[in-house]
Design a protein around this motif. Structure first.
Motif, short mmCIF file in Angstrom:
data_model
loop_
_atom_site.label_atom_id
_atom_site.label_comp_id
_atom_site.label_asym_id
_atom_site.label_seq_id
_atom_site.Cartn_x
_atom_site.Cartn_y
_atom_site.Cartn_z
N ALA A 1 -19.00 18.02 -34.98
CA ALA A 1 -18.26 17.72 -36.12
C ALA A 1 -16.69 17.86 -35.67
O ALA A 1 -16.27 18.88 -34.72
N VAL A 2 -15.84 17.01 -36.01
CA VAL A 2 -14.40 16.88 -35.85
C VAL A 2 -13.82 17.93 -36.36
O VAL A 2 -13.85 18.47 -37.37
N ARG A 3 -12.94 18.77 -35.62
CA ARG A 3 -12.08 19.84 -36.07
C ARG A 3 -10.72 19.51 -35.99
O ARG A 3 -10.19 18.96 -34.63
N LEU A 4 -9.90 19.82 -37.02
CA LEU A 4 -8.59 19.53 -36.88
C LEU A 4 -7.77 20.81 -36.96
O LEU A 4 -8.10 21.64 -37.79
N HIS A 5 -6.77 20.84 -35.89
CA HIS A 5 -6.13 22.18 -35.86
C HIS A 5 -4.57 21.99 -36.10
O HIS A 5 -3.99 20.90 -35.91
N PRO A 6 -3.66 23.05 -36.78
CA PRO A 6 -2.44 22.96 -36.97
C PRO A 6 -1.72 22.52 -35.86
O PRO A 6 -1.70 23.10 -34.54
N ASP A 7 -0.59 21.74 -36.14
CA ASP A 7 0.50 21.37 -35.01
C ASP A 7 1.46 22.41 -34.90
O ASP A 7 2.67 22.45 -35.60
N ILE A 8 0.98 23.51 -34.19
CA ILE A 8 1.78 24.84 -34.30
C ILE A 8 3.29 24.80 -33.76
O ILE A 8 3.92 25.57 -34.27
N TYR A 9 3.50 24.04 -32.97
CA TYR A 9 4.91 23.76 -32.45
C TYR A 9 5.43 22.63 -32.79
O TYR A 9 6.60 22.19 -32.16
N ASP A 10 4.72 21.78 -33.86
CA ASP A 10 5.42 20.40 -34.13
C ASP A 10 5.77 19.59 -32.89
O ASP A 10 6.86 18.83 -32.96
N LEU A 11 4.67 19.31 -32.20
CA LEU A 11 4.69 18.38 -30.92
C LEU A 11 4.14 17.17 -31.33
O LEU A 11 4.02 16.38 -30.46
N ASN A 12 3.33 16.94 -32.36
CA ASN A 12 2.56 15.58 -32.59
C ASN A 12 3.39 14.47 -32.67
O ASN A 12 2.84 13.46 -32.76
N GLU A 13 4.71 14.77 -32.84
CA GLU A 13 5.54 13.53 -32.81
C GLU A 13 5.88 12.94 -31.33
O GLU A 13 6.44 11.92 -31.19
N ASP A 14 5.65 13.89 -30.57
CA ASP A 14 5.84 13.59 -29.13
C ASP A 14 4.75 12.65 -28.37
O ASP A 14 3.66 12.97 -28.75
N PRO A 15 5.36 11.70 -27.62
CA PRO A 15 4.24 11.08 -26.76
C PRO A 15 2.99 12.28 -25.84
O PRO A 15 3.86 13.17 -25.40
N VAL A 16 1.85 11.76 -25.93
CA VAL A 16 1.14 12.62 -25.00
C VAL A 16 1.13 12.24 -23.75
O VAL A 16 1.41 10.93 -23.09
N PRO A 17 1.62 13.34 -22.80
CA PRO A 17 1.61 13.18 -21.39
C PRO A 17 0.45 12.85 -20.65
O PRO A 17 -0.74 13.23 -21.09
N ALA A 18 0.43 12.30 -19.67
CA ALA A 18 -0.89 11.85 -18.91
C ALA A 18 -1.55 13.21 -18.21
O ALA A 18 -2.50 13.11 -18.06
N ALA A 19 -0.45 14.05 -18.06
CA ALA A 19 -0.87 15.49 -17.67
C ALA A 19 -0.03 16.41 -17.87
O ALA A 19 1.28 15.96 -18.35
N ALA A 20 -0.23 17.78 -17.81
CA ALA A 20 0.69 18.88 -18.15
C ALA A 20 1.90 19.02 -17.42
O ALA A 20 1.54 18.77 -16.31
#
Length: 410
Positions: A373-392
């Protein structure tokens, strides 16, 4: 009627006004995968399956028509007996989602609202306690479009991690507040974690564990010293830390006889001695980053019962630090019996790993649980507007994570 029966009725009753998010999530929960199959799969294959699952779930949500979303908004905990404008918005949102009859909307958190909140929590596989705190409020406020975006970002990041991570790695997912040890391509250990609070974020690092410290000391970090402990010394003549040594200008002092009013933080050092009372617990896992972020145990195991565990000053606390220590030290020929003897010595003991273990911090706000089942978690640091990097990112410079000079954070 008993609450459990009421929840069952809530789940079975058709809800013509059920919003897209709850409807789609219930549809995409699907059939649970075989636990044996999940355990046997290489972790890379697991991530591929998760990413595909998230993309499929996002497709379902994106196909739904947009509907109104009443936002409860941040604020104090809401529970049975409370009232006010945010409770009114809560009842409106529960009605939009089909968990509460529209005629029951109002500004009082009564028994029916409590039952509706519990039904929503059950549907989201959250802790069913009827309390609208951070996690439940974020889940209620989330629109289907926002949920789909979380899934897309996480799927993209999972594939990037799969393609670049070494076969043996410790994975810390900040939004889910979990830590996983992957050894030789297979998941070996997963546990709950505690990560940095929003004001002292845990940064997204690529690092490695070089040492395991049994019976560590804890040196109070500069921010905690300045903001918490020095004011306490000034007010009460004590740092409020069990079994701690207070140093002034490098020399140990009896804190109750010092006038701390004109003492600057840089002149003070507080070191807590090893033991079960120690803030780091009995194990510390040293890394190499310039922010002195590391993994460790804790003397407050009750905190792992929280749904949102963003309470540290940046370091990552592990629910099963003993299990992690045993797993990492097994390759160093440290048996459980020897580990017990080391603990009994009640003094810090450093074990250098012959092969440092890579650590990757990731930011996946959507995951898939062991029931598929899909689990959704809080965006604890408000980073969801940032583009996802290819690597950390590599920790080569300051971040928004309240970086500190080398000192012991917790």
């Amino acid at each position: 009627m008993h609450t459990s029966q009421t929840l069952t009725d809530q789940r079975r009753r058709p809800a013509p006004v059920l919003a897209a998010l709850t409807l789609a999530l219930s549809v995409i929960a699907g059939t649970a995968a075989s636990p044996a199959a999940a355990e046997a799969a290489p972790y890379g294959d697991t991530l591929t399956g998760w990413a595909d699952r998230l993309d499929a779930a996002a497709t379902l949500l994106e196909a739904e028509a947009e509907r109104p979303v009443t936002r409860i908004g941040s604020g104090p905990l809401l529970k049975k007996g409370t009232s006010g404008e945010r409770v009114e918005r809560l009842t409106q949102r529960l009605a939009e989602l089909g968990f509460l009859d529209a005629a029951r909307r109002g500004d009082l958190f009564d028994e029916q609202v409590d039952t509706a909140v519990r039904a929503f929590q059950f549907s989201q596989r959250m802790k069913v306690d009827g309390l609208v705190g951070g996690g439940t409020r974020v889940a209620l406020d989330r629109s289907p479009q926002e949920a789909a975006a979380q899934m897309r970002r996480s799927a993209l990041s999972m594939r990037a991690f799969r393609d670049t991570a070494p076969d043996t790695v410790i994975l810390v997912n900040l939004p889910s507040q979990t830590t996983t040890l992957v050894r030789d391509g297979e998941e070996a250990l997963t546990m709950r974690s505690i990560v940095g609070r929003p004001s002292r974020e845990t940064p997204l690092l690529q690092d490695q564990i070089t040492h395991v410290i049994v019976n560590p000391t804890w040196t109070v970090p500069p921010t905690v010293l300045k903001e918490d402990k020095l004011p306490l010394l000034r007010a009460k003549g004590t740092p409020g830390i069990a079994n701690a040594v207070v140093y002034l200008d490098g020399a140990p002092v009896e804190p109750g006889v010092v006038d701390w009013r004109n003492v600057s933080p840089r002149r003070v050092r507080i070191v807590q001695q090893p033991g079960d009372h120690n803030a780091l617990g009995r194990y510390r896992f040293n890394m190499t980053n310039p922010y002195n972020i590391y993994l460790h145990g804790t003397n407050e195991p009750r905190l792992f019962d929280r749904e949102i565990r963003t309470v540290s000053s940046g370091c990552v606390r592990l629910e099963d630090a003993r299990g992690m220590a045993e797993a990492l030290l097994a390759t160093e020929h440290v048996s459980t019996a020897r580990l017990d003897r080391m603990l009994d010595r009640q003094e810090p003991q450093w074990i250098k790993l012959s092969q440092p273990v890579p650590v990757r911090f990731v930011y996946w706000t959507a995951t898939v649980d062991d029931r598929d089942a899909v689990r959704l978690h809080p965006d604890i640091y408000d980073l969801n507007e940032d583009p996802v990097p290819a690597a950390a990112p590599d920790p080569s410079g300051p971040t928004s994570a309240d970086p500190m000079p080398p000192a012991q954070r917790a």
